[in-house]
Motif scaffolding. Structure first.
Motif, PDB file in Angstrom:
ATOM      1  N   THR A 186       0.809  -1.222   0.000  1.00 52.26           N
ATOM      2  CA  THR A 186       0.000   0.000   0.000  1.00 52.26           C
ATOM      3  C   THR A 186       0.841   1.270   0.000  1.00 52.26           C
ATOM      4  OG1 THR A 186      -0.130   0.183   2.423  1.00 52.26           O
ATOM      5  CG2 THR A 186      -1.746  -1.232   1.337  1.00 52.26           C
ATOM      6  N   LYS A 187       2.170   1.099  -0.091  1.00 48.03           N
ATOM      7  CA  LYS A 187       3.090   2.240  -0.088  1.00 48.03           C
ATOM      8  C   LYS A 187       2.876   3.142   1.131  1.00 48.03           C
ATOM      9  CE  LYS A 187       3.687   2.251  -5.109  1.00 48.03           C
ATOM     10  NZ  LYS A 187       3.008   0.955  -5.313  1.00 48.03           N
ATOM     11  N   GLY A 188       2.584   2.502   2.258  1.00 44.42           N
ATOM     12  CA  GLY A 188       2.460   3.241   3.509  1.00 44.42           C
ATOM     13  C   GLY A 188       1.114   3.899   3.750  1.00 44.42           C
ATOM     14  N   ARG A 189       0.150   3.675   2.875  1.00 43.13           N
ATOM     15  CA  ARG A 189      -1.146   4.348   3.029  1.00 43.13           C
ATOM     16  C   ARG A 189      -1.858   3.921   4.306  1.00 43.13           C
ATOM     17  NH1 ARG A 189      -4.309   2.831  -2.100  1.00 43.13           N
ATOM     18  NH2 ARG A 189      -5.917   4.232  -1.273  1.00 43.13           N
ATOM     19  N   THR A 190      -1.646   2.678   4.732  1.00 40.32           N
ATOM     20  CA  THR A 190      -2.308   2.208   5.950  1.00 40.32           C
ATOM     21  C   THR A 190      -1.817   2.964   7.176  1.00 40.32           C
ATOM     22  OG1 THR A 190      -2.450   0.015   4.943  1.00 40.32           O
ATOM     23  CG2 THR A 190      -2.898   0.161   7.289  1.00 40.32           C
ATOM     24  N   VAL A 191      -0.544   3.312   7.200  1.00 37.74           N
ATOM     25  CA  VAL A 191      -0.004   4.106   8.306  1.00 37.74           C
ATOM     26  C   VAL A 191      -0.718   5.451   8.371  1.00 37.74           C
ATOM     27  CG1 VAL A 191       2.046   5.289   9.197  1.00 37.74           C
ATOM     28  CG2 VAL A 191       2.248   2.970   8.265  1.00 37.74           C
ATOM     29  N   GLU A 192      -0.884   6.072   7.223  1.00 38.02           N
ATOM     30  CA  GLU A 192      -1.576   7.361   7.175  1.00 38.02           C
ATOM     31  C   GLU A 192      -3.017   7.222   7.652  1.00 38.02           C
ATOM     32  OE1 GLU A 192      -1.264   8.904   3.241  1.00 38.02           O
ATOM     33  OE2 GLU A 192       0.922   8.821   3.198  1.00 38.02           O
ATOM     34  N   TYR A 193      -3.685   6.155   7.216  1.00 41.06           N
ATOM     35  CA  TYR A 193      -5.081   5.956   7.600  1.00 41.06           C
ATOM     36  C   TYR A 193      -5.215   5.759   9.105  1.00 41.06           C
ATOM     37  CZ  TYR A 193      -9.894   4.285   7.352  1.00 41.06           C
ATOM     38  OH  TYR A 193     -11.259   4.152   7.518  1.00 41.06           O
ATOM     39  N   LEU A 194      -4.315   4.990   9.684  1.00 41.87           N
ATOM     40  CA  LEU A 194      -4.348   4.765  11.134  1.00 41.87           C
ATOM     41  C   LEU A 194      -4.100   6.057  11.897  1.00 41.87           C
ATOM     42  CD1 LEU A 194      -2.456   1.358  11.289  1.00 41.87           C
ATOM     43  CD2 LEU A 194      -4.804   1.753  12.069  1.00 41.87           C
ATOM     44  N   ARG A 195      -3.196   6.880  11.408  1.00 40.99           N
ATOM     45  CA  ARG A 195      -2.943   8.157  12.081  1.00 40.99           C
ATOM     46  C   ARG A 195      -4.173   9.061  12.004  1.00 40.99           C
ATOM     47  NH1 ARG A 195       2.089   9.228   9.248  1.00 40.99           N
ATOM     48  NH2 ARG A 195       1.220  11.289   8.903  1.00 40.99           N
ATOM     49  N   GLU A 196      -4.845   9.040  10.855  1.00 45.86           N
ATOM     50  CA  GLU A 196      -6.080   9.822  10.714  1.00 45.86           C
ATOM     51  C   GLU A 196      -7.130   9.365  11.723  1.00 45.86           C
ATOM     52  OE1 GLU A 196      -7.293   9.321   6.698  1.00 45.86           O
ATOM     53  OE2 GLU A 196      -5.600  10.461   5.857  1.00 45.86           O
ATOM     54  N   LYS A 197      -7.115   8.067  12.036  1.00 45.69           N
ATOM     55  CA  LYS A 197      -8.072   7.497  12.986  1.00 45.69           C
ATOM     56  C   LYS A 197      -7.642   7.723  14.438  1.00 45.69           C
ATOM     57  CE  LYS A 197     -11.206   5.138  10.523  1.00 45.69           C
ATOM     58  NZ  LYS A 197     -12.682   5.156  10.763  1.00 45.69           N
ATOM     59  N   GLY A 198      -6.450   8.278  14.624  1.00 43.79           N
ATOM     60  CA  GLY A 198      -5.958   8.522  15.983  1.00 43.79           C
ATOM     61  C   GLY A 198      -5.437   7.273  16.667  1.00 43.79           C
ATOM     62  N   LYS A 199      -5.024   6.269  15.875  1.00 43.30           N
ATOM     63  CA  LYS A 199      -4.541   5.013  16.430  1.00 43.30           C
ATOM     64  C   LYS A 199      -3.013   5.022  16.536  1.00 43.30           C
ATOM     65  CE  LYS A 199      -8.601   3.240  16.783  1.00 43.30           C
ATOM     66  NZ  LYS A 199      -9.205   3.038  18.129  1.00 43.30           N
ATOM     67  N   LYS A 200      -2.494   4.209  17.464  1.00 45.23           N
ATOM     68  CA  LYS A 200      -1.053   4.036  17.585  1.00 45.23           C
ATOM     69  C   LYS A 200      -0.596   3.049  16.511  1.00 45.23           C
ATOM     70  CE  LYS A 200      -0.659   4.884  22.574  1.00 45.23           C
ATOM     71  NZ  LYS A 200      -0.272   4.281  23.873  1.00 45.23           N
ATOM     72  N   VAL A 201       0.534   3.384  15.869  1.00 44.07           N
ATOM     73  CA  VAL A 201       1.053   2.555  14.787  1.00 44.07           C
ATOM     74  C   VAL A 201       2.346   1.868  15.216  1.00 44.07           C
ATOM     75  CG1 VAL A 201       1.914   2.519  12.422  1.00 44.07           C
ATOM     76  CG2 VAL A 201       0.045   4.070  13.049  1.00 44.07           C
ATOM     77  N   PHE A 202       2.341   0.550  15.118  1.00 42.54           N
ATOM     78  CA  PHE A 202       3.537  -0.254  15.333  1.00 42.54           C
ATOM     79  C   PHE A 202       4.064  -0.619  13.945  1.00 42.54           C
ATOM     80  CE2 PHE A 202       5.005  -4.748  16.818  1.00 42.54           C
ATOM     81  CZ  PHE A 202       6.333  -4.360  16.723  1.00 42.54           C
ATOM     82  N   LEU A 203       5.121   0.064  13.516  1.00 45.35           N
ATOM     83  CA  LEU A 203       5.692  -0.150  12.190  1.00 45.35           C
ATOM     84  C   LEU A 203       6.702  -1.292  12.270  1.00 45.35           C
ATOM     85  CD1 LEU A 203       5.758   0.900   9.255  1.00 45.35           C
ATOM     86  CD2 LEU A 203       7.669   2.382   9.946  1.00 45.35           C
ATOM     87  N   ASP A 204       6.314  -2.433  11.731  1.00 50.66           N
ATOM     88  CA  ASP A 204       7.106  -3.656  11.885  1.00 50.66           C
ATOM     89  C   ASP A 204       7.799  -4.010  10.571  1.00 50.66           C
ATOM     90  OD1 ASP A 204       8.135  -6.001  12.974  1.00 50.66           O
ATOM     91  OD2 ASP A 204       6.336  -7.156  12.489  1.00 50.66           O
ATOM     92  N   LEU A 205       8.875  -3.274  10.252  1.00 46.08           N
ATOM     93  CA  LEU A 205       9.615  -3.510   9.014  1.00 46.08           C
ATOM     94  C   LEU A 205      10.934  -4.239   9.264  1.00 46.08           C
ATOM     95  CD1 LEU A 205       8.981  -0.150   7.113  1.00 46.08           C
ATOM     96  CD2 LEU A 205       7.609  -2.238   7.144  1.00 46.08           C
ATOM     97  N   LYS A 206      11.291  -4.417  10.513  1.00 49.12           N
ATOM     98  CA  LYS A 206      12.457  -5.237  10.900  1.00 49.12           C
ATOM     99  C   LYS A 206      13.723  -4.867  10.134  1.00 49.12           C
ATOM    100  CE  LYS A 206       9.666  -9.329  12.133  1.00 49.12           C
ATOM    101  NZ  LYS A 206       8.341  -8.905  11.648  1.00 49.12           N
ATOM    102  N   PHE A 207      14.149  -3.619  10.250  1.00 48.84           N
ATOM    103  CA  PHE A 207      15.360  -3.183   9.564  1.00 48.84           C
ATOM    104  C   PHE A 207      16.555  -4.037   9.989  1.00 48.84           C
ATOM    105  CE2 PHE A 207      13.184   1.169   9.877  1.00 48.84           C
ATOM    106  CZ  PHE A 207      12.552   1.001   8.655  1.00 48.84           C
ATOM    107  N   HIS A 208      17.333  -4.490   9.006  1.00 49.49           N
ATOM    108  CA  HIS A 208      18.501  -5.319   9.284  1.00 49.49           C
ATOM    109  C   HIS A 208      19.514  -5.107   8.162  1.00 49.49           C
ATOM    110  CE1 HIS A 208      20.143  -9.568  10.494  1.00 49.49           C
ATOM    111  NE2 HIS A 208      20.928  -8.578  10.873  1.00 49.49           N
ATOM    112  N   ASP A 209      20.556  -4.333   8.446  1.00 45.61           N
ATOM    113  CA  ASP A 209      21.532  -4.014   7.421  1.00 45.61           C
ATOM    114  C   ASP A 209      22.787  -3.502   8.106  1.00 45.61           C
ATOM    115  OD1 ASP A 209      22.665  -3.123   4.837  1.00 45.61           O
ATOM    116  OD2 ASP A 209      20.592  -3.237   4.120  1.00 45.61           O
ATOM    117  N   ILE A 210      23.686  -2.897   7.344  1.00 41.99           N
ATOM    118  CA  ILE A 210      24.868  -2.291   7.946  1.00 41.99           C
ATOM    119  C   ILE A 210      24.420  -1.105   8.804  1.00 41.99           C
ATOM    120  CG2 ILE A 210      26.373  -3.073   6.078  1.00 41.99           C
ATOM    121  CD1 ILE A 210      26.307  -0.195   4.994  1.00 41.99           C
ATOM    122  N   PRO A 211      25.215  -0.715   9.818  1.00 41.45           N
ATOM    123  CA  PRO A 211      24.789   0.332  10.747  1.00 41.45           C
ATOM    124  C   PRO A 211      24.297   1.613  10.092  1.00 41.45           C
ATOM    125  CG  PRO A 211      26.735  -0.734  11.598  1.00 41.45           C
ATOM    126  CD  PRO A 211      26.513  -1.318  10.228  1.00 41.45           C
TER     127      PRO A 211
END
Length: 238
Positions: free
Chosen positions: A44-69
């Motif tokens: 969704t290219k992040g649209r769900t995050v925007e929708y949740l913020r519009e709803k006043g909900k807390k967003v747990f962004l679970d993308l599990k970054f794992h790379d060089i520092p």
């Protein structure tokens, strides 16, 4: 008394934005925190995050970054602009995690927003002891999770994602203020699915979990709202 809504995180794991919106709308009165994972975020290219913020909900962004520092640090910096409540990185090298913790604080201060909670994934709940042996690790899932949790705390990030089966040991090793987020939560009536280290909501709370992530037992139920309400009650009665 425990507030179950403050403990429950519902995973919106679908690649369909309209389906995600429908679920959020169904659950908005019974759930305050939603997890947006890789599948949903990319599709969704992040649209769900925007929708949740519009709803006043807390967003747990679970993308599990794992790379060089430097790449992890840059990814965390970019994600903070979404003003999410919590985000995940993998527990990796000490320096990478330290830089993530540092940039999160700096960027939140610069933007004048609340710093997101950063939690490190210890051992995926889909992995068993045999799976670890297959990739050359001679520790058990519990031993590895505890070791990684200690390193995560030393680095300065806020907590870890871990199985509720070992959360009590992690609380003992890292302290009660070290945030613990537990996926693989299944009510007794729910199917285990592809998870190998699962516990019930009540057991997770009794073991010391701060938050628990529930996906399919709620989102694939015929009545997601009632399922969420039932789990909140189970948490509160633990």
């Amino acid at each position: 008394m425990i507030n179950g809504k403050e403990k429950l995180i519902v995973a919106i794991d679908t690649d369909d934005f309209d389906k995600a919106k429908e679920l959020i709308d169904q659950l908005e009165d019974s759930v305050d925190i939603f997890k947006v994972g890789l599948e949903q975020y990319v599709a969704t290219k992040g649209r769900t995050v925007e929708y949740l913020r519009e709803k006043g909900k807390k967003v747990f962004l679970d993308l599990k970054f794992h790379d060089i520092p430097n790449t992890m640090k840059s990814a965390v910096k970019a994600a903070i602009k979404d003003n999410v409540w919590m985000m995940t990185i993998h527990v990796s090298d000490f320096e990478g995690m330290r830089q993530c913790a540092e940039i999160a604080k700096q960027e939140a201060e610069r933007l004048n927003i609340e710093k997101p909670i950063i939690v490190g994934v210890t051992v995926l709940t889909s992995l068993s002891n045999e799976d670890l042996q297959d990739i050359g690790c001679n520790m058990t899932t519990e031993e590895l999770a505890i070791k990684r949790a200690k390193l995560a705390k030393k680095s300065g990030i806020d907590g870890v994602v871990c199985s509720a089966k070992e959360v009590d040991k992690i609380v003992e090793a890292c302290g009660k203020d070290f945030v613990t987020v537990c996926p693989g939560i299944r009510p007794q009536s729910a199917a285990v699915g592809d998870q190998k280290r699962v516990v019930t909501p009540a057991q997770a709370i009794q073991n010391g979990a701060h938050y628990m992530v529930v996906g399919r037992p709620i989102t694939q139920d015929e009545n997601p709202k009632q399922s969420a309400i039932d789990i909140v009650k189970e948490i509160e009665n633990a």
